[in-house]
Scaffold this motif. Sequence first.
Motif, PDB file in Angstrom:
ATOM      1  N   THR A   1       0.833  -1.200   0.000  1.00 22.49           N
ATOM      2  CA  THR A   1       0.000   0.000   0.000  1.00 22.49           C
ATOM      3  C   THR A   1       0.866   1.249   0.000  1.00 22.49           C
ATOM      4  N   VAL A   2       1.898   1.276   0.844  1.00 22.77           N
ATOM      5  CA  VAL A   2       2.808   2.419   0.887  1.00 22.77           C
ATOM      6  C   VAL A   2       3.554   2.552  -0.438  1.00 22.77           C
ATOM      7  N   LEU A   3       4.065   1.435  -0.953  1.00 17.79           N
ATOM      8  CA  LEU A   3       4.796   1.448  -2.213  1.00 17.79           C
ATOM      9  C   LEU A   3       3.921   1.965  -3.352  1.00 17.79           C
ATOM     10  N   LEU A   4       2.693   1.475  -3.446  1.00 14.84           N
ATOM     11  CA  LEU A   4       1.800   1.888  -4.532  1.00 14.84           C
ATOM     12  C   LEU A   4       1.412   3.358  -4.411  1.00 14.84           C
ATOM     13  N   ARG A   5       1.210   3.837  -3.191  1.00 16.76           N
ATOM     14  CA  ARG A   5       0.891   5.249  -2.987  1.00 16.76           C
ATOM     15  C   ARG A   5       2.050   6.114  -3.476  1.00 16.76           C
ATOM     16  N   ARG A   6       3.265   5.725  -3.118  1.00 17.05           N
ATOM     17  CA  ARG A   6       4.439   6.479  -3.556  1.00 17.05           C
ATOM     18  C   ARG A   6       4.623   6.374  -5.069  1.00 17.05           C
ATOM     19  N   ALA A   7       4.369   5.190  -5.622  1.00 16.67           N
ATOM     20  CA  ALA A   7       4.527   4.995  -7.061  1.00 16.67           C
ATOM     21  C   ALA A   7       3.547   5.882  -7.835  1.00 16.67           C
ATOM     22  N   ARG A   8       2.301   5.987  -7.366  1.00 14.60           N
ATOM     23  CA  ARG A   8       1.322   6.859  -8.036  1.00 14.60           C
ATOM     24  C   ARG A   8       1.784   8.312  -8.011  1.00 14.60           C
ATOM     25  N   SER A   9       2.318   8.730  -6.882  1.00 12.10           N
ATOM     26  CA  SER A   9       2.812  10.098  -6.769  1.00 12.10           C
ATOM     27  C   SER A   9       3.993  10.318  -7.708  1.00 12.10           C
TER      28      SER A   9
ATOM     29  N   GLU B   1       4.602  12.842 -11.136  1.00 13.60           N
ATOM     30  CA  GLU B   1       5.751  13.734 -11.313  1.00 13.60           C
ATOM     31  C   GLU B   1       6.463  13.447 -12.628  1.00 13.60           C
ATOM     32  N   MET B   2       6.664  12.169 -12.926  1.00 17.98           N
ATOM     33  CA  MET B   2       7.358  11.801 -14.160  1.00 17.98           C
ATOM     34  C   MET B   2       6.537  12.179 -15.387  1.00 17.98           C
ATOM     35  N   ALA B   3       5.236  12.004 -15.305  1.00 20.93           N
ATOM     36  CA  ALA B   3       4.374  12.389 -16.426  1.00 20.93           C
ATOM     37  C   ALA B   3       4.520  13.881 -16.697  1.00 20.93           C
ATOM     38  N   ARG B   4       4.520  14.699 -15.646  1.00 27.52           N
ATOM     39  CA  ARG B   4       4.664  16.148 -15.835  1.00 27.52           C
ATOM     40  C   ARG B   4       6.048  16.510 -16.376  1.00 27.52           C
TER      41      ARG B   4
END
Length: 170
Positions: free
Chosen positions: A40-48, A52-55
Amino acid sequence: MAATGEIRGADVHEDTGGGTPSRGVEQGDREFLSLERELTVLLRRARSNQGEMAREVHPDLESAAYGLLVRLEECGRQRATELAGYIGVGKATMSRQLRALEQLGLVAREPDPADGRAWLVDLTEEGRTRVSRVREARRERYVSHFSDWDRREVAELARLLGQLNRGMEK
Protein backbone atom coordinates in the motif's frame (compact mmCIF):
# COMPACT_ATOMS: atom_id res chain seq x y z
CA MET A 1 7.09 -11.22 18.26
CA ALA A 2 8.68 -10.27 21.55
CA ALA A 3 7.26 -11.53 24.82
CA THR A 4 5.78 -8.08 25.51
CA GLY A 5 3.57 -8.30 22.44
CA GLU A 6 5.75 -5.82 20.55
CA ILE A 7 5.87 -6.30 16.81
CA ARG A 8 9.26 -5.93 15.14
CA GLY A 9 10.77 -5.71 11.68
CA ALA A 10 8.52 -5.54 8.67
CA ASP A 11 5.36 -5.80 10.79
CA VAL A 12 5.45 -2.03 11.47
CA HIS A 13 6.10 0.70 8.93
CA GLU A 14 6.70 4.27 9.95
CA ASP A 15 4.43 5.66 7.21
CA THR A 16 1.39 3.66 8.28
CA GLY A 17 1.27 4.63 11.91
CA GLY A 18 2.45 1.21 13.09
CA GLY A 19 0.43 -0.72 15.61
CA THR A 20 -0.40 -4.33 16.07
CA PRO A 21 -2.18 -6.50 13.53
CA SER A 22 -5.91 -7.00 13.93
CA ARG A 23 -6.99 -9.10 16.87
CA GLY A 24 -7.74 -12.68 15.94
CA VAL A 25 -5.28 -12.74 13.05
CA GLU A 26 -3.58 -16.08 12.89
CA GLN A 27 0.20 -16.12 13.23
CA GLY A 28 0.68 -17.28 9.62
CA ASP A 29 -1.38 -14.37 8.29
CA ARG A 30 0.77 -11.64 9.86
CA GLU A 31 3.24 -11.83 6.99
CA PHE A 32 0.42 -11.17 4.54
CA LEU A 33 -0.85 -8.22 6.57
CA SER A 34 2.68 -6.84 6.59
CA LEU A 35 2.92 -7.41 2.83
CA GLU A 36 -0.39 -5.63 2.26
CA ARG A 37 0.73 -2.67 4.38
CA GLU A 38 4.10 -2.32 2.60
CA LEU A 39 2.55 -2.69 -0.87
CA THR A 40 0.00 0.00 0.00
CA VAL A 41 2.81 2.42 0.89
CA LEU A 42 4.80 1.45 -2.21
CA LEU A 43 1.80 1.89 -4.53
CA ARG A 44 0.89 5.25 -2.99
CA ARG A 45 4.44 6.48 -3.56
CA ALA A 46 4.53 4.99 -7.06
CA ARG A 47 1.32 6.86 -8.04
CA SER A 48 2.81 10.10 -6.77
CA ASN A 49 6.09 9.49 -8.62
CA GLN A 50 4.23 8.55 -11.80
CA GLY A 51 2.45 11.90 -11.73
CA GLU A 52 5.75 13.73 -11.31
CA MET A 53 7.36 11.80 -14.16
CA ALA A 54 4.37 12.39 -16.43
CA ARG A 55 4.66 16.15 -15.84
CA GLU A 56 8.40 15.95 -16.58
CA VAL A 57 7.62 14.33 -19.96
CA HIS A 58 5.03 17.01 -20.72
CA PRO A 59 3.21 19.41 -18.36
CA ASP A 60 -0.17 18.40 -19.82
CA LEU A 61 0.43 14.64 -19.71
CA GLU A 62 -2.00 12.62 -17.59
CA SER A 63 -0.34 10.51 -14.92
CA ALA A 64 -1.94 7.31 -16.20
CA ALA A 65 -0.45 7.79 -19.67
CA TYR A 66 3.16 7.65 -18.46
CA GLY A 67 3.13 3.84 -18.22
CA LEU A 68 1.80 3.68 -21.76
CA LEU A 69 4.75 5.73 -23.03
CA VAL A 70 7.21 3.53 -21.14
CA ARG A 71 5.64 0.43 -22.67
CA LEU A 72 6.01 1.86 -26.15
CA GLU A 73 9.62 2.82 -25.49
CA GLU A 74 10.42 -0.70 -24.27
CA CYS A 75 8.43 -2.74 -26.79
CA GLY A 76 8.09 -0.53 -29.84
CA ARG A 77 4.95 -0.01 -31.85
CA GLN A 78 1.89 -1.96 -30.83
CA ARG A 79 -1.82 -2.16 -31.51
CA ALA A 80 -4.06 -0.11 -29.27
CA THR A 81 -5.81 -3.30 -28.14
CA GLU A 82 -2.49 -4.78 -26.98
CA LEU A 83 -1.71 -1.60 -25.06
CA ALA A 84 -5.16 -1.56 -23.48
CA GLY A 85 -4.73 -5.16 -22.36
CA TYR A 86 -1.29 -4.53 -20.92
CA ILE A 87 -2.33 -1.36 -19.08
CA GLY A 88 -5.63 -2.91 -18.01
CA VAL A 89 -8.08 -0.42 -19.48
CA GLY A 90 -10.90 -0.63 -21.98
CA LYS A 91 -10.81 0.36 -25.64
CA ALA A 92 -12.60 3.67 -25.03
CA THR A 93 -10.15 4.71 -22.33
CA MET A 94 -7.21 3.71 -24.49
CA SER A 95 -8.58 5.65 -27.47
CA ARG A 96 -9.00 8.75 -25.31
CA GLN A 97 -5.46 8.45 -23.92
CA LEU A 98 -3.97 7.91 -27.38
CA ARG A 99 -5.82 10.93 -28.80
CA ALA A 100 -4.41 13.07 -25.98
CA LEU A 101 -0.90 11.71 -26.57
CA GLU A 102 -1.20 12.40 -30.30
CA GLN A 103 -2.31 15.97 -29.61
CA LEU A 104 0.77 16.43 -27.41
CA GLY A 105 2.96 15.13 -30.24
CA LEU A 106 4.23 12.16 -28.20
CA VAL A 107 2.75 9.27 -30.22
CA ALA A 108 1.63 8.65 -33.78
CA ARG A 109 -0.67 6.04 -35.27
CA GLU A 110 -0.23 4.26 -38.59
CA PRO A 111 -2.24 1.53 -40.31
CA ASP A 112 -1.17 -2.00 -39.42
CA PRO A 113 0.18 -3.56 -42.64
CA ALA A 114 -0.91 -6.99 -41.40
CA ASP A 115 -4.52 -5.87 -40.80
CA GLY A 116 -5.92 -2.84 -42.57
CA ARG A 117 -8.62 -2.41 -39.92
CA ALA A 118 -6.11 -2.02 -37.07
CA TRP A 119 -3.69 0.76 -36.15
CA LEU A 120 -0.19 0.60 -34.73
CA VAL A 121 0.89 3.15 -32.15
CA ASP A 122 4.48 4.27 -31.63
CA LEU A 123 6.39 7.06 -29.98
CA THR A 124 7.30 10.04 -32.09
CA GLU A 125 10.92 11.20 -32.01
CA GLU A 126 9.84 13.93 -29.60
CA GLY A 127 8.06 11.37 -27.41
CA ARG A 128 11.05 9.04 -27.45
CA THR A 129 13.44 11.84 -26.49
CA ARG A 130 11.26 13.06 -23.64
CA VAL A 131 10.54 9.60 -22.22
CA SER A 132 14.19 8.56 -22.43
CA ARG A 133 15.30 11.70 -20.63
CA VAL A 134 12.82 11.18 -17.78
CA ARG A 135 13.61 7.46 -17.46
CA GLU A 136 17.34 8.18 -17.27
CA ALA A 137 16.74 10.73 -14.50
CA ARG A 138 14.58 8.17 -12.70
CA ARG A 139 17.29 5.51 -13.01
CA GLU A 140 19.81 7.96 -11.53
CA ARG A 141 17.46 8.55 -8.59
CA TYR A 142 17.23 4.79 -8.03
CA VAL A 143 21.01 4.52 -8.09
CA SER A 144 21.15 7.26 -5.46
CA HIS A 145 18.34 5.82 -3.28
CA PHE A 146 19.84 2.33 -3.34
CA SER A 147 23.49 3.34 -3.09
CA ASP A 148 23.87 1.55 0.23
CA TRP A 149 22.35 -1.69 -1.12
CA ASP A 150 24.46 -4.46 -2.54
CA ARG A 151 23.83 -4.84 -6.30
CA ARG A 152 22.71 -8.43 -5.69
CA GLU A 153 20.02 -7.13 -3.33
CA VAL A 154 18.81 -4.70 -6.00
CA ALA A 155 18.75 -7.56 -8.53
CA GLU A 156 16.84 -9.75 -6.05
CA LEU A 157 14.30 -7.01 -5.40
CA ALA A 158 13.79 -6.57 -9.16
CA ARG A 159 13.41 -10.34 -9.56
CA LEU A 160 10.84 -10.56 -6.75
CA LEU A 161 8.86 -7.58 -8.07
CA GLY A 162 8.86 -9.19 -11.52
CA GLN A 163 7.57 -12.40 -9.98
CA LEU A 164 4.88 -10.41 -8.15
CA ASN A 165 3.83 -8.63 -11.35
CA ARG A 166 3.63 -11.87 -13.32
CA GLY A 167 1.57 -13.45 -10.52
CA MET A 168 -0.82 -10.50 -10.50
CA GLU A 169 -1.48 -10.92 -14.25
CA LYS A 170 -3.09 -14.31 -13.66
